[in-house]
Every structure is written in C-alpha cells, then in structure tokens.
Design a protein around this motif. Structure first.
Motif, PDB file in Angstrom:
ATOM      1  N   PHE B 297      13.892  14.451 -79.465  1.00  0.00           N
ATOM      2  CA  PHE B 297      13.346  13.141 -79.053  1.00  0.00           C
ATOM      3  C   PHE B 297      14.449  12.087 -79.122  1.00  0.00           C
ATOM      4  O   PHE B 297      14.580  11.239 -78.228  1.00  0.00           O
ATOM      5  N   MET B 298      15.252  12.163 -80.208  1.00  0.00           N
ATOM      6  CA  MET B 298      16.331  11.182 -80.372  1.00  0.00           C
ATOM      7  C   MET B 298      17.389  11.372 -79.275  1.00  0.00           C
ATOM      8  O   MET B 298      17.842  10.392 -78.654  1.00  0.00           O
ATOM      9  N   ILE B 299      17.757  12.624 -79.015  1.00  0.00           N
ATOM     10  CA  ILE B 299      18.771  12.891 -77.984  1.00  0.00           C
ATOM     11  C   ILE B 299      18.256  12.433 -76.616  1.00  0.00           C
ATOM     12  O   ILE B 299      18.995  11.818 -75.835  1.00  0.00           O
ATOM     13  N   ALA B 300      16.977  12.719 -76.339  1.00  0.00           N
ATOM     14  CA  ALA B 300      16.391  12.313 -75.050  1.00  0.00           C
ATOM     15  C   ALA B 300      16.488  10.802 -74.889  1.00  0.00           C
ATOM     16  O   ALA B 300      16.853  10.286 -73.820  1.00  0.00           O
ATOM     17  N   HIS B 301      16.161  10.103 -75.970  1.00  0.00           N
ATOM     18  CA  HIS B 301      16.191   8.641 -75.939  1.00  0.00           C
ATOM     19  C   HIS B 301      17.618   8.139 -75.677  1.00  0.00           C
ATOM     20  O   HIS B 301      17.834   7.267 -74.825  1.00  0.00           O
ATOM     21  N   ILE B 302      18.585   8.758 -76.379  1.00  0.00           N
ATOM     22  CA  ILE B 302      19.988   8.345 -76.220  1.00  0.00           C
ATOM     23  C   ILE B 302      20.469   8.652 -74.799  1.00  0.00           C
ATOM     24  O   ILE B 302      21.083   7.817 -74.127  1.00  0.00           O
ATOM     25  N   LEU B 303      20.139   9.859 -74.315  1.00  0.00           N
ATOM     26  CA  LEU B 303      20.584  10.256 -72.976  1.00  0.00           C
ATOM     27  C   LEU B 303      20.054   9.311 -71.901  1.00  0.00           C
ATOM     28  O   LEU B 303      20.790   8.908 -70.994  1.00  0.00           O
ATOM     29  N   VAL B 304      18.762   8.964 -72.024  1.00  0.00           N
ATOM     30  CA  VAL B 304      18.164   8.081 -71.013  1.00  0.00           C
ATOM     31  C   VAL B 304      18.797   6.680 -71.092  1.00  0.00           C
ATOM     32  O   VAL B 304      19.088   6.063 -70.059  1.00  0.00           O
ATOM     33  N   SER B 305      19.045   6.214 -72.318  1.00  0.00           N
ATOM     34  CA  SER B 305      19.700   4.904 -72.468  1.00  0.00           C
ATOM     35  C   SER B 305      21.082   4.937 -71.838  1.00  0.00           C
ATOM     36  O   SER B 305      21.480   3.986 -71.137  1.00  0.00           O
ATOM     37  N   LEU B 306      21.809   6.036 -72.059  1.00  0.00           N
ATOM     38  CA  LEU B 306      23.152   6.154 -71.481  1.00  0.00           C
ATOM     39  C   LEU B 306      23.086   6.251 -69.963  1.00  0.00           C
ATOM     40  O   LEU B 306      23.910   5.668 -69.250  1.00  0.00           O
ATOM     41  N   ALA B 307      22.090   6.983 -69.461  1.00  0.00           N
ATOM     42  CA  ALA B 307      21.973   7.163 -68.004  1.00  0.00           C
ATOM     43  C   ALA B 307      21.677   5.840 -67.303  1.00  0.00           C
ATOM     44  O   ALA B 307      22.029   5.657 -66.135  1.00  0.00           O
ATOM     45  N   ASN B 308      21.007   4.924 -68.026  1.00  0.00           N
ATOM     46  CA  ASN B 308      20.692   3.617 -67.431  1.00  0.00           C
ATOM     47  C   ASN B 308      21.778   2.581 -67.700  1.00  0.00           C
ATOM     48  O   ASN B 308      21.644   1.423 -67.312  1.00  0.00           O
ATOM     49  N   ASN B 309      22.817   3.017 -68.408  1.00  0.00           N
ATOM     50  CA  ASN B 309      23.919   2.105 -68.744  1.00  0.00           C
ATOM     51  C   ASN B 309      24.836   1.926 -67.534  1.00  0.00           C
ATOM     52  O   ASN B 309      25.119   2.904 -66.831  1.00  0.00           O
ATOM     53  N   PRO B 310      25.338   0.698 -67.252  1.00  0.00           N
ATOM     54  CA  PRO B 310      26.231   0.519 -66.089  1.00  0.00           C
ATOM     55  C   PRO B 310      27.530   1.338 -66.199  1.00  0.00           C
ATOM     56  O   PRO B 310      28.138   1.664 -65.198  1.00  0.00           O
ATOM     57  N   HIS B 311      27.922   1.678 -67.430  1.00  0.00           N
ATOM     58  CA  HIS B 311      29.172   2.455 -67.607  1.00  0.00           C
ATOM     59  C   HIS B 311      28.898   3.944 -67.724  1.00  0.00           C
ATOM     60  O   HIS B 311      29.655   4.677 -68.354  1.00  0.00           O
ATOM     61  N   ARG B 312      27.788   4.390 -67.141  1.00  0.00           N
ATOM     62  CA  ARG B 312      27.369   5.776 -67.377  1.00  0.00           C
ATOM     63  C   ARG B 312      28.406   6.799 -66.906  1.00  0.00           C
ATOM     64  O   ARG B 312      28.572   7.844 -67.544  1.00  0.00           O
ATOM     65  N   PHE B 313      29.101   6.498 -65.799  1.00  0.00           N
ATOM     66  CA  PHE B 313      30.066   7.484 -65.296  1.00  0.00           C
ATOM     67  C   PHE B 313      31.266   7.609 -66.235  1.00  0.00           C
ATOM     68  O   PHE B 313      31.775   8.701 -66.451  1.00  0.00           O
ATOM     69  N   LYS B 314      31.685   6.451 -66.792  1.00  0.00           N
ATOM     70  CA  LYS B 314      32.775   6.486 -67.783  1.00  0.00           C
ATOM     71  C   LYS B 314      32.334   7.295 -69.003  1.00  0.00           C
ATOM     72  O   LYS B 314      33.070   8.139 -69.521  1.00  0.00           O
ATOM     73  N   LEU B 315      31.092   7.033 -69.442  1.00  0.00           N
ATOM     74  CA  LEU B 315      30.566   7.739 -70.620  1.00  0.00           C
ATOM     75  C   LEU B 315      30.469   9.246 -70.356  1.00  0.00           C
ATOM     76  O   LEU B 315      30.786  10.053 -71.227  1.00  0.00           O
ATOM     77  N   GLN B 396      11.599   7.579 -61.577  1.00  0.00           N
ATOM     78  CA  GLN B 396      10.768   7.473 -62.778  1.00  0.00           C
ATOM     79  C   GLN B 396      11.130   6.206 -63.550  1.00  0.00           C
ATOM     80  O   GLN B 396      12.278   5.783 -63.531  1.00  0.00           O
ATOM     81  N   ASP B 397      10.114   5.662 -64.261  1.00  0.00           N
ATOM     82  CA  ASP B 397      10.451   4.559 -65.160  1.00  0.00           C
ATOM     83  C   ASP B 397      11.086   5.149 -66.431  1.00  0.00           C
ATOM     84  O   ASP B 397      11.059   6.368 -66.642  1.00  0.00           O
ATOM     85  N   LYS B 398      11.642   4.268 -67.285  1.00  0.00           N
ATOM     86  CA  LYS B 398      12.418   4.737 -68.432  1.00  0.00           C
ATOM     87  C   LYS B 398      11.565   5.598 -69.377  1.00  0.00           C
ATOM     88  O   LYS B 398      12.026   6.637 -69.879  1.00  0.00           O
ATOM     89  N   ALA B 399      10.316   5.171 -69.591  1.00  0.00           N
ATOM     90  CA  ALA B 399       9.448   5.908 -70.508  1.00  0.00           C
ATOM     91  C   ALA B 399       9.214   7.333 -70.003  1.00  0.00           C
ATOM     92  O   ALA B 399       9.297   8.303 -70.754  1.00  0.00           O
ATOM     93  N   SER B 400       8.956   7.447 -68.687  1.00  0.00           N
ATOM     94  CA  SER B 400       8.732   8.778 -68.114  1.00  0.00           C
ATOM     95  C   SER B 400      10.004   9.601 -68.164  1.00  0.00           C
ATOM     96  O   SER B 400       9.964  10.816 -68.367  1.00  0.00           O
ATOM     97  N   GLN B 401      11.141   8.916 -67.996  1.00  0.00           N
ATOM     98  CA  GLN B 401      12.418   9.638 -68.059  1.00  0.00           C
ATOM     99  C   GLN B 401      12.597  10.281 -69.432  1.00  0.00           C
ATOM    100  O   GLN B 401      12.952  11.447 -69.531  1.00  0.00           O
ATOM    101  N   VAL B 402      12.312   9.493 -70.482  1.00  0.00           N
ATOM    102  CA  VAL B 402      12.470  10.022 -71.845  1.00  0.00           C
ATOM    103  C   VAL B 402      11.543  11.223 -72.033  1.00  0.00           C
ATOM    104  O   VAL B 402      11.945  12.260 -72.557  1.00  0.00           O
ATOM    105  N   ALA B 403      10.281  11.071 -71.557  1.00  0.00           N
ATOM    106  CA  ALA B 403       9.310  12.158 -71.710  1.00  0.00           C
ATOM    107  C   ALA B 403       9.807  13.418 -70.997  1.00  0.00           C
ATOM    108  O   ALA B 403       9.755  14.524 -71.549  1.00  0.00           O
ATOM    109  N   HIS B 404      10.291  13.242 -69.766  1.00  0.00           N
ATOM    110  CA  HIS B 404      10.763  14.395 -68.989  1.00  0.00           C
ATOM    111  C   HIS B 404      12.013  15.011 -69.615  1.00  0.00           C
ATOM    112  O   HIS B 404      12.122  16.234 -69.718  1.00  0.00           O
TER     113      HIS B 404
END
Lengths: 368, 466
Positions: B297-315, B396-404
C-alpha cells in the motif's frame, strides 16, 4: 436482439458441444452389478434394486473370471438410481501391473463418471472392486449402518451417453464439506465444475468480441456475465443444500467434536486432566505437561482438549533437560504409548523417564 | 440467543468505533456529519475492531487478569457511550436523511438471506478449520484458561520460562485470538457468536462496497449483481461458513483500506486519514503477511505520487540507474542493528519481516487449477486481463490509480512469492495459494465492477442517477 440471438446460440453451443467425440465402433454397455461378489446379507436385491448395507467399509469385488469384455473400450461407469446418504463415498478400485488406482464415483441419482483404466490392455486390469465407505473425516458416528441402493452399475462408452445427462451428473455431483474445504472448494482428484467454468468463460469471451464488433449497450454484456454467473451458481447452491444434509447427518446430536477420533480424544483428555490435577495437588511446584507427538490430528486435538492445563507438545524427548526448576510430565499416547511398556525398545526412551501411570490409551511419565 | 450475542458483540465494536469518531470531533470542536448511516456503522465497526485489539494489547502489556480485563472492558464501553452522549449534547451530530432506494432494500434483504443461509450450515459445524483451532481460536482458549496477559512461546522457550504457555504458532499476531477471546470470557457460545459476528462484519463490508459502486454511478442491477457475486463466490462463501480462518479478515480489511483510501483522496479529510492509518495498522496485527500488504500500500502510494510528479521522467531515470548500479554490485546488502536489508539473486531479506531464499519452482499448473479448474472463484478471474487493460487504457483519478497499482503489485508479489520462494510448497499442496488469493478477491471484485461501470451507456445511467 442480434446480440442475444447470436449469444444464446453460442451459449447452447458452448454448453452442449462435446469436447472429444472419438470414433468408436458401437459398443454395448457392460453390466457389472450382476458380477458383484459379496456376502449375501450385505447386498440384497429387492424391488428391482440392489440394497447394500454399509457399516464401516463394504468392498464389493467384481468376479474376475466373468470380465469377458475388453474393459479398455469403456470410458465411463454408470450407476442408475443411486440413493446414498451424503456421508458415504462410492468408488471404483483396480490394479494395473501391481499399481493400485481408484476413482471416486459421482454422487448423483444417475451417476456417470469418466474412467481411465491407465492401460491399453484389458488383461492388465486386476482386482476390480466397488467400495462403499463413510467419510471418517467429518463424522462423529461413522459406524452407524447405512443403506445404499442402486438399480444397476455398468461400464459404457461416453458416445452412447446423452451429453446433458453426462453434464448433469458431473456438474450436480455432490462435493462434501471436508477439513480441507477451506483451502480449495474441491480436490484435484475431482474437478466436477471445471468443464462448466471453461465453457462459460469461452461464451463470455465470444460475448466480449460481439460487444466490441456490434457496439451494443454495456448492459447486455453485464447481463451475459450475470447469466454465466447464475449458471455456475446453480450447481453451487444445489451442493450447498446437499452439504447441509451431510452436516446434519454427520453431527446428529452435537457438533462439539470434529469426528469420532476427536470424540474419543476428548474422553482420553478428560481422564488425563483428572489424573494430572490429582498429581498436581500432591506437588508443591507447578507442573508442565508435554504431549509427545508430531503435527498429526491425534496429537494436536489431544493438545486442544488439554489447553486448560499448561501443556506443550514436542516430537522429541531430549528437550526435557532444559527445564530444571519445574516438574515435567510427558503424556505418551498412540505410537509413543508402547515406550512405557518397554523403554529399552526405543532408543529415545531408554533411561529417560520413570513411569507414573499406565492406561490402555496413554501413559504418564516423569522426565529424569 | 447465539444470534443475539453475535449482534451484541458487533454493537460493542460499533460503540467503540463511534466513540473514537466522536472523540475526534469533540477535540476538533466540529460537528459530526453522518451522511449514510450504513456507511458510518460499517466504519464504526471496523474502527471498533482495531480499538478492541489495541485495548486488549494494553491489558497484556500491563498484565491484567481476565476478570480485571472484563471490568476494564465494561468501563471502556461506558466511557465510549458517555463520549457519544457528550458529543450529542455539546456539539451535536448531523444526520442526512437519505431515503433508502428499492435497490438498497433488495440488496439488504439479499445480504440478510445469504447470511442466514450460510449461518444455517455454519452453525451445525464444529470448529473444524485446522489453523483456527490450533492458532486463532486455540490461543483465545489458552488465554481464557490461563489469563490474557500470559505470554505465549514456542516449545523450547516455553520450557525455560515460568508462567508462560505454549503454542507452536506463538509468533503469529494476536489480533484474531483477541477478537475471539471476549465472548469466551463472557461465557457466551463463542463459536456461534463469532460466526454471527463475522457474518455481520462481512455484511457491513458488502454494504460499503455497494454504496461505493452506487456513488461511482453503478446502475441498480450492477449493485445487486455485486452482492450476488460476493456471497456466491465459492471459496469466499466457504470461509464464511467454516469460520475461524484469518484470510477472510485480511480480505475484509484490504478492501476496506482500499475504499477508505479512495475516500481520503476524494475528501482529503484528516479524520478519514486517521481511520485509514488505523486500518493499515491492523494488517500486520492480523497475519504475518499483513506486513507485505502494508508495504505494498505504501509503495503504491509512493509510486502514484511519483508518477504524478512533473519530474517523473528524471525520477524514473534515477530509479533505472539505481537498479543498474545494484546489478553491477551484485545486489543490495545493508546491515542494521535492527535487521538487514539484502536483495540479490539468491535471497531477499527485509529487516525481520521477510527472509526468503530465491529459487524457481514451476507452479503454473497449480495456479491454473486454483484460479480456473477448481470451483473456487467460478468465472471471476476471466476479468483479470480486461481489468489490467482498462487500467492502462482509461484515465484514472489518483485514488483509483493507487487502488489499481496496489492490486497489480499485490498480484506480482503473489506470483513472485509462489514461483520464486519456498512458499511454492503451499502452492503445490493447493493450500495457501488459494487462501492468499482470497485475501485479494473482494478488492478485485470491487475493481472489476468499477470497470464494468465504464462500459458503453452505463455512464449515461450514472448521469441519470445523479
């Protein structure tokens, strides 16, 4: 309308299309119920029906010298008008080149069970037996005599069978509640609904293609999913109701104990508790008790029934030396019980304990 | 009588959970808004379960005797009731009057009928689930006899420690035995009470799922099909009937976490956030693998936050670089006083939580048997490829992204566990392989039905319902 017309046709096709229709020369059914060799009082013929009395296990041998047909030409065994309670199991056993095989027969009124003799040469098939036995796993009274009736038993080829009857026998066959039910709904030896599930999944895949090609309303797809689900649910509900009958007959008076072994272990535990309480009243130090046993039902359930006491369980005796401050009393039952009579016969037991008391079911020993 | 005690026991948890919510609003001096009573009761029940475990852990910590534990629990119930009364008097709570629709009533009737039928079979059965009478109900029995604060050890430690009791699975978490203990202390028919109780908890979870689907715009028939599917999925039904196993509890908490996570992202309310944390904390308290789900759950949350980050490609570049360096170095080896973190081609060790040697076992046949050939899940898993495609294909919205993402990670973890570690032995005997899947099934069913809402013309009905 186009969707449901095509879809209904596809559903019927998926449900009733035979998977393997082998070219087989026409073959007559081979009646084996007339070839059964058993003590006459255990199998009677009355009103056109065989009545078998089952107390414990009933083995019905098929007369080997009368097996004149090529058994390997047959791929199903059929029992007509089978009437059997839900705590009894009907199975076919045979031997091929010294290896034993068995097949549990479907529990339905017209029982049609696919059979594979595991050989291509009929002469290799020996010791053909029909066995009736109660489920011991979940049953507090397995020894009560039960009556099983059927009008005939015969081998046949699946080509001679009506596909609906075959499906009905398999899909609506009884699947009992077992201790392992919690892990998987059915064992791998018997996967009665596998065919139904795969056929319905194929139908749903066709419907999904139709949905994309015809571009219909999603409601139709949802309803076709619901139809598929309901079709698999019908045998499930039917089985659930039969399971109720199984449970009610397995536990007619009480459901405190899992089975007859458990009931017996409860009584043994009661005696052990009384004796240990008496011993502990004479002792100043608190006692610890150890059941010598492995992770088997008999030892684990004894442990369960003794949890009022400070009891542990171990498969080895050596760890006794670790505890100095408390008196350790071991409970030796089942396979370990013999060590009380003759400790020298067991390497682990020699000079390890002094016997406190002996009973037919168990003995109590104090670690030295 | 058994049914009544089951209802009373559920009510006890609801009071605890309700009081926790009331305390939060009392502290914040905000009005408690109860939008939908069934949703509120469901959350109160699940929160109450968490609080009960916490309270009983506290009893164990301070070494209370069973009788004192009973007095303290009674005091806790009184205190909770007073808190609720105080909130009602001081600040008040506002309930929204929502008229139940005919779909709601039919769903409720269906849930009641299904629960009764399961009870009808379940109550006739003894405590037959092996792990249950040895570990979960087993430990509760031991505590009922020897005291809730008596420490439980495996054999060798038990021999050498006075005032201790033995259980082979002493290292298993205590939440379930603590849930099963109180009816025993009260002298109720504990098996019947627990059967009723866990049917009620499951019913509340189902109501919550229906409510969320309704909110997402599901038409009436989809809501009812969901209820039918939930109650007639064979292995779910079996775990409800043969009560005592922990997996159904894990399944309920995982789906509740998923729903609360979606709520949290939609509302951003701190109260919902705290509730979410309580539910998350419950995972490792239920079963050892709860740690894995919690981490996912924690990793999913972090991944989704990173995916929505403007620097996601750098990350992403940094992450690939990190993996490349690890590959060059032959893995990650970090030693800490509180445990090691080792990841290489031979083993994975994560603190004291995970320690698995890596070796491949081909369990494809067992996976196929469990998923499709046994009647464990009926036709349910046919939907998996479509669900995965829909996740990528639809926005998907962010919440659904985390769930998926959680669900995909959980599946990946499941396959890794059984294909690459010694857990394959429990795949080969078809035991844990089905039970671990069971933990994810309610969550999968919810995501599957959420996907069905997106089919042609279903969303038009959503607009109509609103």
């Amino acid at each position: 309308m186009i969707f449901w017309t095509i879809s209904t046709a596809m559903l019927l096709l998926c449900l009733f299309l035979p998977v393997k229709k082998t070219k087989q020369p026409s073959i007559e059914p081979f009646l084996i119920s007339s070839l059964i060799k058993v003590e006459p009082k255990l199998l009677t013929y009355f009103n056109n029906k065989f009545q078998a009395t089952v107390a414990g296990q009933l083995i019905m041998e098929i007369k080997q010298n009368k097996l004149t047909r090529e058994l390997t030409n047959y791929d199903v065994i059929i029992i007509e008008d089978l009437n059997m309670d839900y705590n009894t199991q009907f199975s076919l056993h045979w031997q091929v080149e010294g290896i034993n095989y068995s097949q549990i027969l479907n529990h339905s009124t017209q029982s049609i069970t696919p059979i594979d003799f595991k050989t291509t040469d009929s002469e290799n098939i020996n010791n053909l037996q029909l066995v009736l036995k109660p489920y011991f796993e979940l049953n507090t009274q397995p020894a009560i005599p039960r009556t099983v009736s059927f009008s005939s038993i015969y081998f046949d080829h699946s080509n001679n069978q009506n596909i609906w009857n075959s499906h009905k026998s398999q899909w609506f066959a009884f699947n009992p509640v077992e201790i392992n039910s919690i892990n998987g709904y059915s064992s791998t030896d018997s996967l009665p609904l596998e065919g139904l599930i795969l056929r319905l999944m194929l139908w749903l895949v066709i419907n999904i293609f139709l949905y994309f090609f015809i571009k219909i309303n999603g409601t139709h797809l949802i309803f076709s999913f619901a139809v598929a689900w309901l079709i698999t649910t019908l045998p499930f509900i039917s089985n659930f109701l039969k399971q109720h009958q199984q449970i009610v007959t397995a536990y007619p008076n009480d459901h405190e104990y899992i089975n007859a072994v458990d009931k017996y272990l409860y009584q043994v535990a009661k005696t052990i508790k009384a004796e240990l309480n008496h011993l502990s009243a004479q002792s100043n130090t608190p006692n610890k008790y150890v059941i010598l046993g492995t992770n088997q039902f008999e030892y684990l359930r004894l442990f369960y029934h003794l949890t009022e006491l400070n009891v542990g369980m171990s498969a080895r005796f050596s760890s006794v030396n670790d505890a100095k401050q408390q008196k350790l009393i071991y409970i030796l039952s089942n396979q370990y019980r013999a060590a009380c009579n003759n400790p020298r016969a067991e390497i682990w037991a020699e000079n390890q304990f002094s016997v406190l008391s002996e009973h037919p079911e168990y003995c109590l020993v104090e670690a030295l | 009588m058994i049914i009544l005690t089951g209802f009373f026991y559920s009510l006890y948890f609801m009071i605890l959970g309700f009081a926790a919510r009331a305390s939060y609003h009392l502290l914040n001096r905000t009005e408690l808004l109860i939008e939908k009573k069934t949703d509120f009761s469901a959350h109160a029940l699940f929160l109450g379960i968490f609080l009960h475990v916490l309270i009983f852990n506290m009893y164990q910590f301070i070494g209370l005797s069973n009788i004192m534990a009973l007095y303290f629990t009674m005091f806790a119930v009184v205190l909770a009731s007073v808190t609720i009364f105080f909130l009602a008097k001081k600040i008040g709570f506002h309930t929204v009057s929502i008229k139940p629709t005919s779909t709601n009533i039919i769903a409720l009737v269906f849930i009641a009928v299904c629960s009764s039928i399961i009870f009808w079979n379940g109550i006739q059965l003894p405590e037959m689930a092996w792990d249950s009478w040895m570990v979960w109900i087993g430990k509760a029995n031991q505590w009922a006899n020897h005291g809730v604060a008596t420490p439980v050890y495996p054999f060798d430690e038990w021999l050498n420690k006075p005032n201790s009791i033995y259980n082979e699975s002493a290292h298993y978490p205590d939440a379930l035995p603590l849930l099963y203990l109180l009816p025993k202390l009260l002298g109720w028919n504990s098996y019947g009470t627990l059967l009723t109780f866990h049917l009620i908890v499951f019913a509340m979870m189902t109501l919550l799922l229906v409510s969320r689907l309704e909110r997402k715009g599901a038409p009436w028939y989809l809501q009812l099909i969901l209820v039918i599917v939930i109650y007639t999925t064979p292995l779910l039904n079996n775990h409800l009937m043969i009560t005592g196993y922990a997996d159904i509890w894990m399944a309920m908490f995982i789906v509740i976490i998923m729903l609360t996570l979606i709520d949290y992202h939609e509302k951003g309310d701190n109260g919902v956030g705290i509730t979410l944390l309580c539910y998350l904390a419950m995972l490792p308290m239920l079963k050892l693998e709860g740690w894995v789900w919690l981490l996912l759950f924690m990793i999913a949350h972090i991944l989704v936050s990173l995916a929505n980050n403007p620097h996601r490609f750098k990350l992403l570049g940094i992450f690939i670089g990190f993996i490349f360096i690890l590959w060059i170095l032959g893995g990650l080896h970090l030693n800490f006083p509180f445990g090691n973190i080792i990841i290489n081609s031979e083993k994975i060790e994560f603190l004291h939580l995970i320690n698995a040697k890596i070796s491949f076992s081909n369990i494809t046949s067992e996976v196929l048997i469990g998923f499709f050939r046994q009647n464990n899940w009926s036709i349910l898993w046919l939907g998996l490829p479509f669900l995965l495609v829909s996740f990528v294909a639809n926005k998907q919205d962010k919440a659904s992204q985390v769930a998926h993402v959680f669900f995909i990670l959980a599946l990946a973890c499941f396959f890794f566990l059984f294909y690459f570690t010694q857990a394959s032995q429990w795949a080969k005997d078809l035991t844990a392989i089905n039970r671990v899947v069971l933990q994810l099934v309610p969550c999968y069913i919810f995501l599957l039905f959420k996907m069905l809402i997106r089919l042609n013309n279903i969303e038009i009905k959503k607009a109509q319902t609103q």
